[in-house]
Enzyme design. Structure first.
Site, short mmCIF file in Angstrom:
data_model
loop_
_atom_site.label_atom_id
_atom_site.label_comp_id
_atom_site.label_asym_id
_atom_site.label_seq_id
_atom_site.Cartn_x
_atom_site.Cartn_y
_atom_site.Cartn_z
N HIS A 112 0.83 -1.22 0.00
CA HIS A 112 0.00 0.00 0.00
C HIS A 112 0.86 1.26 0.00
O HIS A 112 0.53 2.26 0.65
CB HIS A 112 -0.95 0.03 1.20
CG HIS A 112 -1.98 -1.06 1.20
ND1 HIS A 112 -3.26 -0.89 0.75
CD2 HIS A 112 -1.91 -2.35 1.59
CE1 HIS A 112 -3.95 -2.01 0.86
NE2 HIS A 112 -3.13 -2.93 1.38
N ASN A 169 -10.32 -2.76 2.67
CA ASN A 169 -10.07 -2.72 1.22
C ASN A 169 -11.37 -2.46 0.48
O ASN A 169 -12.44 -2.46 1.08
CB ASN A 169 -9.51 -4.08 0.76
CG ASN A 169 -8.02 -4.23 1.05
OD1 ASN A 169 -7.31 -3.25 1.27
ND2 ASN A 169 -7.56 -5.46 1.05
FE1 HDD Z 1 -2.57 -4.84 5.26
C1 HDD Z 1 -1.09 -1.79 5.01
C2 HDD Z 1 -5.55 -3.48 4.24
C3 HDD Z 1 -3.98 -7.98 5.20
C4 HDD Z 1 0.13 -6.04 6.78
N1 HDD Z 1 -3.19 -3.01 4.71
C5 HDD Z 1 -2.42 -1.87 4.68
C6 HDD Z 1 -3.22 -0.76 4.24
C7 HDD Z 1 -4.47 -1.24 4.03
C8 HDD Z 1 -4.46 -2.65 4.32
C9 HDD Z 1 -5.68 -0.44 3.57
C10 HDD Z 1 -2.72 0.65 4.04
C11 HDD Z 1 -2.89 1.49 5.26
C12 HDD Z 1 -2.47 2.90 4.95
O1 HDD Z 1 -3.13 3.54 4.11
O2 HDD Z 1 -1.50 3.35 5.55
N2 HDD Z 1 -4.37 -5.59 4.73
C13 HDD Z 1 -5.48 -4.86 4.44
C14 HDD Z 1 -6.63 -5.74 4.38
C15 HDD Z 1 -6.18 -7.00 4.63
C16 HDD Z 1 -4.76 -6.90 4.87
C17 HDD Z 1 -8.05 -5.30 4.12
C18 HDD Z 1 -6.95 -8.29 4.71
C19 HDD Z 1 -8.16 -8.38 5.12
N3 HDD Z 1 -2.01 -6.66 5.84
C20 HDD Z 1 -2.74 -7.83 5.77
C21 HDD Z 1 -2.04 -8.89 6.43
C22 HDD Z 1 -0.87 -8.34 6.90
C23 HDD Z 1 -0.88 -6.95 6.51
C24 HDD Z 1 -2.53 -10.31 6.57
C25 HDD Z 1 0.23 -8.97 7.68
C26 HDD Z 1 0.08 -9.94 8.52
N4 HDD Z 1 -0.75 -4.07 5.72
C27 HDD Z 1 0.19 -4.74 6.39
C28 HDD Z 1 1.38 -3.90 6.74
C29 HDD Z 1 0.98 -2.51 6.20
C30 HDD Z 1 -0.37 -2.78 5.56
C31 HDD Z 1 2.69 -4.44 6.36
C32 HDD Z 1 1.95 -1.77 5.31
C33 HDD Z 1 1.93 -0.34 5.74
C34 HDD Z 1 1.18 -0.35 6.97
O3 HDD Z 1 0.77 -1.61 7.26
O4 HDD Z 1 0.97 0.59 7.69
O5 HDD Z 1 1.57 -3.87 8.10
#
Ligand code: HDD
Length: 709
Positions: free
Chosen positions: A94, A167
């Site tokens: 993202h 999402n």
């Molecule tokens: Fe995630 C970012 C949504 C599964 C780990 N995720 C991130 C963002 C969104 C989502 C909207 C951007 C936030 C922003 O604008 O700063 N992610 C989802 C959705 C998931 C999902 C709807 C499943 C239902 N994500 C998911 C899993 C993991 C992550 C299973 C790890 C175990 N996601 C992350 C992250 C991020 C992220 C690595 C990257 C930047 C952040 O978190 O702040 O931690």
């Protein structure tokens, strides 16, 4: 004895009055920009970050004008030092996103089911920050990549920040967070080459998902037009997981969160998406920013799908499985509030880049469930902010700071802005005048006391193992046009895959989704012999009802509100026609851009001048929902030999858009579209007089004429 300022002396958390307006931020004086730095006008002298006024910001300190530079030059060193450290790590996923501020308003008192302060009183407003994003691409990737869109909402409630990190698609690729690093590695550029950027159309991604049947349902969604939205404003948002609601009596129900766009659902076509990425890689962020700037505030309704243990027990899939959804027809959505985005950020980095969403951020009245994807996320988000924002104090950054009072004894670390004051920095302590030992607060967050027991295992529940039934339900719920787009997308992506066995493996899964789809994809690939269907892990559920809510086209807004019309004008164009068209579009709430052969514009039939918003090759028709060509007789000849003009019309035609044109342009338009007589296509409308214009504007509310061959 002086009472420490930050000590909570009573059981009552003191929260500011939020009855009418969103609560002011304790850091308000710092919001919207770099801290303490006021915007400088031309008269103000520049200073160093230490406040030293600078006399000359153009030249290094040297020995004579042509002499060597001096190490002594602290102004130069400080400027370069700050510049060298401007970048922070981009989000691991993202990375590309755009944010805006706004508010959430409660429309339905939900205190029967939750004590969440945000939902407890009709009319109550809570400050909000929202960031939309793509997933796979890096920060500089184009907006119209085929991808899931992030829809992350931060609500600054009076009982802490509540982040719904969702999402625009209600299901996910995987069931257990353990697989998230693998999923993302496979989707990102391949490690040995470093490309392709911002696309899943490559071997690694399709290899992974072809070996993970649980991804099949999500594949249907990302191959659908959901993955290429027209605008952030025209997409839904979903919390995805099942969460818990808990009321004041401690009773709990399950819930799924839905954001429904007021503007209705709309997507672009794949061919358009590819071209938009070239014409305006910032298409989505520009659209959001412009809409807010013009006062056409994007808005979504928050809906709750509430259900209980009995429903969960009867539902043929596990409610803890994030690869499954609950159709709205089965559990209706209760609309409980609205989210309005009414302020653009003042500084992209300070707010959009530094905003830190964490799924662990919930408030009393909301709780987690055992969804193993959600449980894993709760670790990942907090952890990732440490790396990205450089320390544990990212909650001191204004965009992340709670708007309610914060009291704790955590202290120090990089970037500390606020430490507890006074002597006490531990609890219990004797410095508050109350020496009764550790204290508890009845209003504080309490986890729902769900009863759990079992063996420690690494295993997946058997109820998670039907990977195809909902994919089939999704496919059947689409219109013919949408089904065709899904097949085309599979064919496009798999044609970029170089390994035939991977292509075949995907078709073998599709045979379990829909025979028709699998055959269409095989046909599109030129795969002559169909593979065996992949053996399903579980007997599929065959009687799932179709759900209209899953289709975009069945939820088309039939409105031009917030849509954009590209009006191509030439010298001598009929001024009356132009005026009538502009008035009619405005009355429908549409916006317009004037596209002209030269940017300084054209002279209309009455001698009046019209400035161009876009020169024709900078304003291709893919940027507009509807187009009109108002040309004069004399101008038609020069348009004829203009490739950008021919593309303007040909693309709009191919993308099944409504096209209005002046009688003078009729011949050329029909020659370009090879439609023969334009009158035989009801979305090609000749604009001779006012009534034609009105009927053109009225019919183009359909946005596309899908029947066009
Ligand atoms: Fe995630 C970012 C949504 C599964 C780990 N995720 C991130 C963002 C969104 C989502 C909207 C951007 C936030 C922003 O604008 O700063 N992610 C989802 C959705 C998931 C999902 C709807 C499943 C239902 N994500 C998911 C899993 C993991 C992550 C299973 C790890 C175990 N996601 C992350 C992250 C991020 C992220 C690595 C990257 C930047 C952040 O978190 O702040 O931690």
């Amino acid at each position: 004895m002086k009472k420490p300022e930050n000590f909570v002396a009573t059981n009552q958390a003191k929260v500011p009055d939020q009855a009418s307006e969103p609560q002011g931020c304790p850091f308000k004086h710092l919001m919207g920009g770099v801290m303490h730095q006021k915007a400088h006008g031309s008269g103000d002298s520049l200073t160093t970050p230490q406040g030293l006024p600078i006399s000359d910001d153009q030249n290094q300190l040297k020995v004579g004008a042509s002499g060597p530079s001096l190490l002594e030059d602290m102004n130069f060193r400080e400027k370069m030092f700050k510049f060298d450290h401007e970048r922070i790590p981009e989000r691991v996923v993202h990375a590309r996103g755009y944010g805006a501020r706004g508010y959430f308003e409660c429309l339905d008192d939900c205190s029967d089911i939750t004590m969440a302060s945000v939902l407890g009183e009709v009319g109550k407003k809570t400050e909000a920050f929202v960031r939309f994003s793509t997933v796979a691409g890096s920060k500089g990737s184009p907006d119209l990549a085929r991808d899931v869109r992030g829809f992350a909402v931060k609500l600054y409630s009076e009982t802490g920040n509540w982040d719904i990190v969702g999402n625009n698609i209600p299901v996910f690729f995987i069931q257990d967070a353990m697989k998230f690093p693998d999923l993302i590695h496979s989707a990102k550029p391949e490690p040995h080459t470093g490309f392709p950027q911002a696309q899943t159309a490559h071997d690694n991604f399709w290899d992974f998902v072809s070996l993970m049947p649980e991804s099949t349902h999500m594949l249907m969604w990302i191959m659908s037009d959901r993955a290429i939205p027209r605008s952030f404003r025209t997409m839904e948002g979903f919390g995805v997981h099942t969460f818990r609601l808990v009321n004041r009596d401690g009773a709990s129900k399950f819930v799924k969160f839905h954001w429904k766009p007021k503007a209705g659902l709309q997507s672009v076509t794949w061919n358009e998406a590819v071209k938009i990425n070239g014409a305006d890689p910032d298409f989505h962020r520009r659209d959001l920013r412009n809409a807010i700037e013009m006062g056409d505030f994007p808005e979504w309704e928050l809906g709750l799908q509430v259900f209980d243990e009995d429903f969960a027990a009867e539902f043929p899939f596990s409610i803890l499985d994030s690869t499954k959804l609950i159709p709205e027809e089965l559990v209706p959505i209760r609309t409980v509030g609205r989210l309005v985005l009414d302020q653009n950020v003042d500084n992209f980095f300070a707010e959009t880049e530094q905003v830190a969403f964490c799924t662990q951020n919930i408030i009393p009245g909301i709780d987690f469930t055992n969804d193993p994807l959600l449980q894993g996320r709760n670790f990942s988000y907090l952890d990732t902010q440490l790396k990205r924002l450089g320390g544990p104090n990212f909650t001191h950054i204004p965009v992340n700071a709670p708007r309610c009072p914060v009291r704790h004894f955590m202290q120090d670390g990089h970037g500390t802005m606020k430490n507890p004051s006074g002597r006490a920095n531990y609890e219990p302590n004797s410095w508050s005048g109350d020496q009764t030992g550790p204290r508890e607060w009845s209003g504080g967050f309490k986890s729902f006391p769900a009863y759990e027991e079992g063996e420690k295992v690494r295993a997946r529940a058997e109820t998670f193992s039907d990977h195809y039934s909902q994919a089939n339900q999704f496919y059947r719920s689409q219109t013919k046009v949408e089904q065709q787009h899904i097949a085309d997308a599979f064919v496009f992506e798999l044609s970029k895959v170089e390994t035939p066995a991977i292509r075949e493996r995907i078709v073998s899964h599709l045979l379990n989704v829909s025979d028709e789809l699998a055959r269409a994809v095989a046909e599109g690939l030129g795969l002559e012999v169909l593979p065996e269907a992949a053996p399903p892990a579980r007997e599929p559920v065959t009687d799932l009802q179709t759900s209209d809510a899953l289709s975009i086209l069945k939820n088309c807004p039939n409105s031009l509100k917030g849509r954009k019309c590209g009006i191509l004008l030439t010298n001598g164009a009929d001024q009356k026609l132009v005026e009538t068209l502009e008035k009619a579009l405005k009355a429908e709430g549409a916006t317009m851009e004037i596209v002209t052969p030269k940017i300084f514009g054209v002279t209309l039939s009455d001698g009046s001048k019209r400035r161009g918003d876009q020169k024709i090759d900078g304003g291709p028709s893919v940027l507009y929902d509807v187009i009109a060509v108002l040309a004069s007789d004399e101008a038609v000849e020069s348009l004829k030999s203009m490739p950008a003009f021919r593309d303007f019309v040909a693309d709009a035609f191919a993308h099944k858009k409504y096209i209005g044109f002046s009688p003078e342009a009729a011949g050329l338009v029909s020659e370009i579209t090879r439609a023969g007589d334009p009158a035989s296509d009801e979305a090609m409308i000749e604009l001779s007089e006012e009534k034609d214009v009105l009927s053109f504007v009225e019919s183009s509310k359909a946005l596309r004429f899908w029947a066009r061959k």
